[in-house]
Write an enzyme that holds these catalytic residues in place. Structure first.
Site, PDB file in Angstrom:
ATOM      1  N   GLU A  72       0.844  -1.191   0.000  1.00  0.00           N
ATOM      2  CA  GLU A  72       0.000   0.000   0.000  1.00  0.00           C
ATOM      3  C   GLU A  72       0.882   1.245   0.000  1.00  0.00           C
ATOM      4  O   GLU A  72       1.763   1.386   0.857  1.00  0.00           O
ATOM      5  CB  GLU A  72      -0.880   0.047   1.246  1.00  0.00           C
ATOM      6  CG  GLU A  72      -2.005  -0.961   1.276  1.00  0.00           C
ATOM      7  CD  GLU A  72      -2.955  -0.697   2.445  1.00  0.00           C
ATOM      8  OE1 GLU A  72      -4.129  -1.046   2.311  1.00  0.00           O
ATOM      9  OE2 GLU A  72      -2.518  -0.159   3.484  1.00  0.00           O
ATOM     10  N   CYS A  73       0.655   2.140  -0.932  1.00  0.00           N
ATOM     11  CA  CYS A  73       1.306   3.447  -0.992  1.00  0.00           C
ATOM     12  C   CYS A  73       2.826   3.304  -0.911  1.00  0.00           C
ATOM     13  O   CYS A  73       3.463   2.898  -1.875  1.00  0.00           O
ATOM     14  CB  CYS A  73       0.759   4.367   0.096  1.00  0.00           C
ATOM     15  SG  CYS A  73       1.017   6.137  -0.263  1.00  0.00           S
ATOM     16  N   GLY A  74       3.454   3.584   0.236  1.00  0.00           N
ATOM     17  CA  GLY A  74       4.901   3.431   0.330  1.00  0.00           C
ATOM     18  C   GLY A  74       5.354   2.016   0.034  1.00  0.00           C
ATOM     19  O   GLY A  74       6.388   1.796  -0.600  1.00  0.00           O
TER      20      GLY A  74
END
Length: 434
Positions: free
Chosen positions: A328-330
């Site tokens: 997720e994201c990072g």
């Protein structure tokens, strides 16, 4: 059966008024009185709840009125109020701000009304005096307003300024429960996604003690506690988001810290075992796990270190050859081919997804998202609508391959497909909530 703890919500007319400072100061001040204090955050946020944990030593739950169905919201609030004496929840943005669509609302005011918790309003005193009472009166009488327990005025400049503020409140029925003097030393350091994480803030415990001292000396703690309202009992429904595996390797350190506690609790309740590891310490996901989850966080601040951690990257690639990995994201950025940091230096990442990302070409992306997976994933089947959000400054500089999901905004307006799927590996900038 012991009664549930009463609760209240810290709100404000706008962001930047001092909600987090007041929340953690009150949490610590009441805890020092011997109360069992729990925390909550209204809305999608990872950073503020970590400060709540630093203040009271307990995890803080997210109560999201847009992404969560009402039974889940009430169940999480009731769970937070168990084995406690007081729940202090922190609102997000302004008290009436938030997405409103599909019968859902993310506004803190609506969450407070739904839970029947009163709101303690904090108002920034800069550039106003008697008019602060007018702002408070307007907030209290706006259609759909929750019950306002009282007002705390922050950043008061002097005794004369305080007397002018008190003069305004003498004209309305709302109680003024505190005036906090302006003190730049009480400010918490910030970076591009908000406050610097609690675990990275130097002397965090002493900072919170100093804030609690100031608030205890300038606010009516007895009146604030008395204003809290009982929490209704409600069952906690099972979360529709299933565990991605029976034994899940979950990255957790300063670069991978953005994962909602209610998801971890739901996975445990469904029988999953969580095994935490630190990519920054060059750990790889354990071989006896059958799924791996890379949360969001700040890998862009430690990209060189991650790129140099061959044990982590090699172990992650080996793991992904036979078992599912999601980022997720990072975490998504680390699963990609390269990550360009804010200085323009490009670092090689895991190379498991065909995407390159950059923090040098900054662009804010922010908002609730509704995602529909194109294929089955470990945590949800194809076709199920998932609710979550995006909040990042990173941009995609190159991308190909198969998207993970079809996307829409909070109102259901179509957005371009997002994320990637390659073999056992999936990822996107989308943070899952429910």
């Amino acid at each position: 059966m012991a009664p549930l703890a009463p609760g209240l919500v810290i709100g404000a007319p706008q962001s930047g008024a001092g909600k987090t400072m007041l929340t953690i100061g009150l949490q610590r001040a009441f805890a020092r009185r011997g109360l069992r204090v729990k925390g909550a955050k209204c809305g999608p946020d990872y950073i503020d709840p970590a400060f709540h944990r630093a203040a009271i030593g307990h995890a803080s739950v997210n109560l999201d009125g847009f992404a969560m169905e009402v039974p889940l919201l009430r169940g999480l609030a009731a769970r937070a109020a168990e084995n406690a004496d007081l729940v202090i929840a922190e609102g997000a943005m302004g008290l009436f701000d938030g997405a409103r669509a599909a019968g859902r609302s993310g506004a803190p005011a609506d969450i407070a009304r739904l839970l029947d918790w009163p709101m303690l309003l904090v108002i920034d005193a800069r550039a106003a005096a008697q008019s602060i009472a007018a702002i408070a009166h307007g907030c209290a009488t706006f259609p759909g307003a929750p019950r306002i327990a009282g007002i705390i005025v922050n950043r008061v400049a002097s005794e004369r300024h305080a007397r002018m503020i008190e003069d305004g409140f003498a004209r309305i029925a709302l109680p003024l429960l505190g005036t906090i003097r302006r003190d730049d030393a009480m400010a918490l350091p910030e970076r591009h996604l908000g406050l610097v994480q609690a675990g990275e803030t130097e002397g965090i415990d002493a900072r919170i003690d100093a804030i609690a001292d100031r608030i205890a000396g300038q606010c009516d703690l007895d009146a604030i506690r008395a204003a809290a309202s009982p929490t209704a009992r409600a069952p906690l429904p099972p979360l529709a988001v299933r565990p991605p595996g029976q034994r899940i390797a979950v990255a957790r350190d300063d670069a991978f810290s953005f994962l909602y506690p209610h998801l971890l609790d739901a996975w445990r309740a469904a029988g999953a075992e969580l095994r935490f590891f630190s990519p920054l310490a060059d750990d790889a996901p354990a071989e006896d796990c059958d799924a791996c989850w890379l949360p969001g966080g700040y890998p862009e601040l430690r990209a060189a270190r991650i790129a140099a951690n061959r044990g982590f990257l090699t172990g992650l690639r080996t793991f992904a050859a036979t078992r599912p990995v999601h980022g997720e994201c990072g975490g998504y950025m680390v699963l990609g081919r390269t990550l360009q940091d804010a200085d323009g230096t490009t670092h090689a990442m895991a190379g498991l997804l065909p995407v390159d990302t950059s923090m040098a070409r900054r662009k804010l992306t922010l908002g609730y998202r509704r995602a529909t997976l194109r294929h089955d994933a470990g945590f949800a089947p194809a076709g199920r609508e998932l609710f979550g959000h995006e909040f990042h400054y990173a941009t995609i500089t190159a991308s190909e391959g198969e998207p993970l999901a079809d996307m829409a905004d909070a109102e259901g307006n179509a957005l371009p497909p997002a994320g990637h799927r390659a073999g056992n590996v999936t990822g996107s900038f989308f943070h899952l909530i429910a």
